[in-house]
Design an enzyme around this catalytic site. Sequence first.
Site, PDB file in Angstrom:
ATOM      1  N   SER A 166      -1.811  -9.900 -10.792  1.00  0.00           N
ATOM      2  CA  SER A 166      -2.297 -11.205 -10.346  1.00  0.00           C
ATOM      3  C   SER A 166      -2.937 -11.906 -11.535  1.00  0.00           C
ATOM      4  O   SER A 166      -3.462 -11.255 -12.437  1.00  0.00           O
ATOM      5  CB  SER A 166      -3.319 -10.987  -9.235  1.00  0.00           C
ATOM      6  OG  SER A 166      -4.254 -12.042  -9.236  1.00  0.00           O
ATOM      7  N   GLU A 207       9.210  -8.454  -2.097  1.00  0.00           N
ATOM      8  CA  GLU A 207       8.878  -9.685  -1.353  1.00  0.00           C
ATOM      9  C   GLU A 207       9.942 -10.755  -1.557  1.00  0.00           C
ATOM     10  O   GLU A 207      10.335 -11.457  -0.616  1.00  0.00           O
ATOM     11  CB  GLU A 207       7.521 -10.230  -1.796  1.00  0.00           C
ATOM     12  CG  GLU A 207       6.356  -9.352  -1.363  1.00  0.00           C
ATOM     13  CD  GLU A 207       5.070  -9.808  -2.026  1.00  0.00           C
ATOM     14  OE1 GLU A 207       4.465 -10.772  -1.543  1.00  0.00           O
ATOM     15  OE2 GLU A 207       4.672  -9.206  -3.045  1.00  0.00           O
ATOM     16  N   LYS A 221      -4.657  -5.913  -8.930  1.00  0.00           N
ATOM     17  CA  LYS A 221      -3.437  -6.062  -8.139  1.00  0.00           C
ATOM     18  C   LYS A 221      -2.193  -5.453  -8.802  1.00  0.00           C
ATOM     19  O   LYS A 221      -2.017  -5.535 -10.016  1.00  0.00           O
ATOM     20  CB  LYS A 221      -3.164  -7.551  -7.881  1.00  0.00           C
ATOM     21  CG  LYS A 221      -4.209  -8.234  -7.024  1.00  0.00           C
ATOM     22  CD  LYS A 221      -4.227  -7.757  -5.587  1.00  0.00           C
ATOM     23  CE  LYS A 221      -3.135  -8.387  -4.764  1.00  0.00           C
ATOM     24  NZ  LYS A 221      -3.335  -9.802  -4.519  1.00  0.00           N
ATOM     25  N   HIS A 246       6.583   0.714  17.155  1.00  0.00           N
ATOM     26  CA  HIS A 246       5.584  -0.356  17.299  1.00  0.00           C
ATOM     27  C   HIS A 246       4.577  -0.342  16.146  1.00  0.00           C
ATOM     28  O   HIS A 246       3.439  -0.767  16.316  1.00  0.00           O
ATOM     29  CB  HIS A 246       4.817  -0.252  18.626  1.00  0.00           C
ATOM     30  CG  HIS A 246       5.700  -0.044  19.819  1.00  0.00           C
ATOM     31  ND1 HIS A 246       6.192  -1.074  20.590  1.00  0.00           N
ATOM     32  CD2 HIS A 246       6.212   1.092  20.358  1.00  0.00           C
ATOM     33  CE1 HIS A 246       6.945  -0.577  21.550  1.00  0.00           C
ATOM     34  NE2 HIS A 246       6.980   0.732  21.437  1.00  0.00           N
TER      35      HIS A 246
END
Length: 458
Positions: free
Chosen positions: A277, A290, A283, A156
């Site tokens: 970024s 992704e 970043k 979980h």
Amino acid sequence: MAKLWAGVTAGMTDQLADDFNSSIAFDCRMFRQDIRGSMAHAKMLGATGILAPEEAEALVQGLEGVLNDLESGALSFDLQSEDIHMFVEQELTKRLGDLGKKLHTARSRNDQVALDLRLYLREEIGAIQKLVKALMEALLEQAKAHKSTLMPGYTHLQRAQPISFGHHLLAYCMMLRRDLGRLEDTQKRMDVSPIGCCALAGTSYATDRRLEAELLGFSDIALNSLDGVSDRDFCLELLSALSILMMHLSRLAEELILWSSWEFKFVELSDVYTTGSSIMPQKRNPDMAELARGKTGRVYGDLMALLTTLKGLPLAYNKDMQEDKEAVFDAVDTVKLCLGVFAPMVRTMRAREDNMLAAARGGFINATDLADYLVKKGLPFRDAYKISGRIVARCLAGGTVLEELSLEDYRAYSPLFDKDLFEEIDIRACMEKRISEGGTSLASVEAQIRSIEEFLEK
Ligand code: ARG
């Protein structure tokens, strides 16, 4: 230009209709397989006396020439051709004159396209299998380096029990091993030659389908001509196997993304597999992971598209089936792209053992072991569970962890607690004592590594 199939009509279709109908823009990638198939067909026609041996030989030579010129770039695809099959035949006829027109004796584009696609995918599956193995090797390498690196295991997405990072990575090796099994299965059932089924009903020529199949490296032939030309199960099986494979990659991608976040920082992906970024200088985005997670959707889409296309098609060939190729090609390309970048990305990622350990320390992942301790001292598990829960609650309220409480603190909850407790709830010991087969202990992780190594050596 009039079509090769001009006859009952003048073969002069509208340009829009031509463009709509044409598949050469995407099936041209099967030119090698198409030509190889035609060479085998010419040889069979020669061997059976349907064509004279010299004619067959000249066709093979002519096809060889077309192949070489396409390979070298001396010849390029004519996008006005309807498909790759028409293009090759037209080009051959340009070169050989009337003899070129004899190649299509005792076959149809319906069995030809079914053949080409099988030949093409057979090779692509081989390439995908190699890439899967490369990813397994990268995971295995990391697993070997981190057989004893402690991390919290989750259920979980809540810290659950201590495991080794190697154990976690090996789970992905097991998934990929099953993926290879599914691809192998697909190969096996794909290993049936449709050529010679002709348009739908077979042919009145005395062909030798088994010879042609053998020349093309198939171990069997399709035994029903209608099935031979209309079967696309092999595409669906491949798309299913690739969908499951992508689902595995996507789960790995998700973990890499989570682990790369500042909230976890369990791994650092190499700079060459992260992006910055355009406005936020801090970043390091895990774009590759992704994208793989995102591209999983397209592969599922390819599977759904083809299932839907085939559903309700009457036997045998229908033009709808031309839609099969873009779906499988897209899935194959996507999977290869993702696997290609994942292997080096996994190989070069750095595990942050310090952060994994810190997370493992603060998460009460030894609470099960605390309960088990009391059980070993004779308490029923349910009671032990309750007492342990109360102790965890107390730690939470006091901002501490199980290892930090004193024996007196413990004794207030049960007289069964003794000094040996601290040994039992040491998180490293908790990981190491999970010695059941397939568990997270070092011995079990090493057994898994051996099993994957043996598999990869075969
Ligand atoms: N381009 C077609 C396809 O990809 C080849 C088969 C065409 N057969 C036919 N009878 N129109 O499916």
